[in-house]
Write a protein that holds these residues in place. Structure first.
Motif, mmCIF file in Angstrom:
data_model
loop_
_atom_site.group_PDB
_atom_site.id
_atom_site.type_symbol
_atom_site.label_atom_id
_atom_site.label_comp_id
_atom_site.label_asym_id
_atom_site.label_seq_id
_atom_site.Cartn_x
_atom_site.Cartn_y
_atom_site.Cartn_z
ATOM 1 N N UNK A 2 4.324 -4.911 0.567
ATOM 2 C CA UNK A 2 5.372 -4.834 -0.189
ATOM 3 C C UNK A 2 6.635 -5.549 0.178
ATOM 4 N N UNK A 3 6.754 -6.462 0.661
ATOM 5 C CA UNK A 3 8.070 -7.459 0.797
ATOM 6 C C UNK A 3 8.633 -7.766 -0.619
ATOM 7 N N UNK A 4 9.913 -7.278 -0.550
ATOM 8 C CA UNK A 4 10.819 -7.263 -1.580
ATOM 9 C C UNK A 4 11.623 -8.340 -1.881
ATOM 10 N N UNK A 5 11.410 -9.459 -0.932
ATOM 11 C CA UNK A 5 12.340 -10.467 -0.779
ATOM 12 C C UNK A 5 11.720 -11.952 -1.645
ATOM 13 N N UNK A 6 12.179 -12.844 -1.236
ATOM 14 C CA UNK A 6 11.728 -14.149 -1.465
ATOM 15 C C UNK A 6 10.328 -14.388 -0.675
ATOM 16 N N UNK A 26 1.397 -13.447 11.639
ATOM 17 C CA UNK A 26 2.030 -12.626 12.307
ATOM 18 C C UNK A 26 3.490 -12.452 12.395
ATOM 19 N N UNK A 27 4.021 -13.515 12.475
ATOM 20 C CA UNK A 27 5.594 -13.662 12.468
ATOM 21 C C UNK A 27 6.359 -13.373 11.326
ATOM 22 N N UNK A 28 5.365 -13.546 10.181
ATOM 23 C CA UNK A 28 6.193 -13.595 8.709
ATOM 24 C C UNK A 28 6.881 -12.112 8.520
ATOM 25 N N UNK A 29 6.254 -11.368 9.337
ATOM 26 C CA UNK A 29 6.611 -9.758 9.207
ATOM 27 C C UNK A 29 7.818 -9.569 10.129
#
Length: 328
Positions: free
Chosen positions: A119-123, A164-167
């Protein structure tokens, strides 16, 4: 290092039921292990020693039979909600990038998947672009619409690392991260992991059977045999002056190793039937050569178990002969 561990395993046992009335298999049979912020630890051992099971326990994928995992000072909570939050902070990179990527998903979707799950809220586009850029896939936009089959093995592994790193995790668990790659690409992926550690303060557990890889990437090494860590310490200390006969045997077969390779006899014992005494004694070249007799520890090797090594950074060895050698 005096920094508190980011993740700590204490008294860990993982047992799997035996089939058809067989005794249970003790895959992890008493392990203490700490990983500190910004530290890379290599977990080394041959197939079947329990290292992948231990790695899966760090990810919360396998609940322990006994003992516990502590992350950032708190015991790991195995409820679904808690594990979802935990896996945002601890990410897995597997050996085979082709098996890790859905062939029907574009690179963009593969990297964005974790953001969507959590649920990433950013861009989203900016986050995917930054992750691909960090993973060395530049310009990132050129890869957005590509599919896994259109990439080289090294590029696929970079996509997995970007996913993996995107989080922005704090700990990466990498299980044989370069085993399926060509030799020419392995160095690039190892250099990438080291750069991510330098730039982001990332911690990592790198699971491998390759001591050369451990030498090139790790700060500390833990050598595992039959469910237990048998030697641990600073990577340079362990790999230049190994004390456990098992570590010595593993190192002796490297191409650049001096002397005659040590060829171990037989296969590792069944984890459902761990031998008495030192668990390595049935294959130990020091015992068969008579050196353990000379040191007066041969009976202890066959009959007296060794305690679980402490999870900290100091050099330690679980071997009656190595300890007797130091004492004399």
């Amino acid at each position: 290092m005096t920094t508190a561990p980011l993740i700590s395993v204490e008294g860990l046992h993982i047992t799997f039921p035996g089939r058809h009335g067989a005794p249970p298999a003790r895959a992890v049979d008493g392990v203490d292990l700490d990983i500190r912020p910004g530290e890379i630890v290599a977990l080394v051992g041959e197939s079947g020693c329990g290292k992948t099971t231990l790695a899966r326990a760090l990810l919360g994928l396998v609940p322990p039979t006994a003992g516990h995992v502590t992350f950032d000072g708190a015991p790991l909570d195995y409820s679904s909600r808690a594990l979802k939050a935990y896996r945002k902070r601890v990410q897995l990179v597997l050996q085979d990038p082709s098996g890790s990527l859905n062939p029907r998903h574009t690179v963009y979707d593969a990297v964005a998947e974790g953001l969507r799950i959590h649920g990433h809220g950013g861009d989203e586009r900016a986050a995917v672009t930054e992750a691909l850029n960090r993973a060395g896939l530049r310009p990132p936009e050129r890869f957005f619409l590509r599919y896994p089959h259109e990439l080289s093995g090294g590029q696929r592994q970079r996509v997995v690392i970007a996913g993996a790193m995107v989080l922005e995790p704090e700990l990466l668990v990498a299980d044989e991260p370069v085993a399926s790659l060509d030799a020419s690409v392995r160095g690039e992926i190892l250099a990438l992991l080291l750069r991510l550690r330098a730039e982001l303060g990332l911690s990592a557990l790198v699971v491998t059977h390759d001591l050369g890889l451990a030498w090139n990437i790790a700060d500390r090494v833990a050598v595992m045999y039959l469910g237990r860590i048998v030697e641990t310490g600073d990577v340079e200390q362990v790999l230049t002056a190994p004390r456990h006969p098992y570590t010595q045997a593993l190192l002796s077969v490297l191409p650049e190793a001096p002397g005659t390779p040590v060829v171990l006899t037989g296969e590792p014992p069944d984890p459902a039937r761990i031998p008495t005494g030192c668990r390595f004694h049935a294959r130990c070249q020091v015992l068969t050569s008579g050196e353990a007799d000379t040191a007066g520890v041969a009976d202890a090797c066959r009959t007296r178990d060794l305690e679980v090594l402490d999870g900290g950074a100091q050099a330690q060895v679980a071997c009656h002969w190595a300890r007797a050698s130091v004492a004399t």
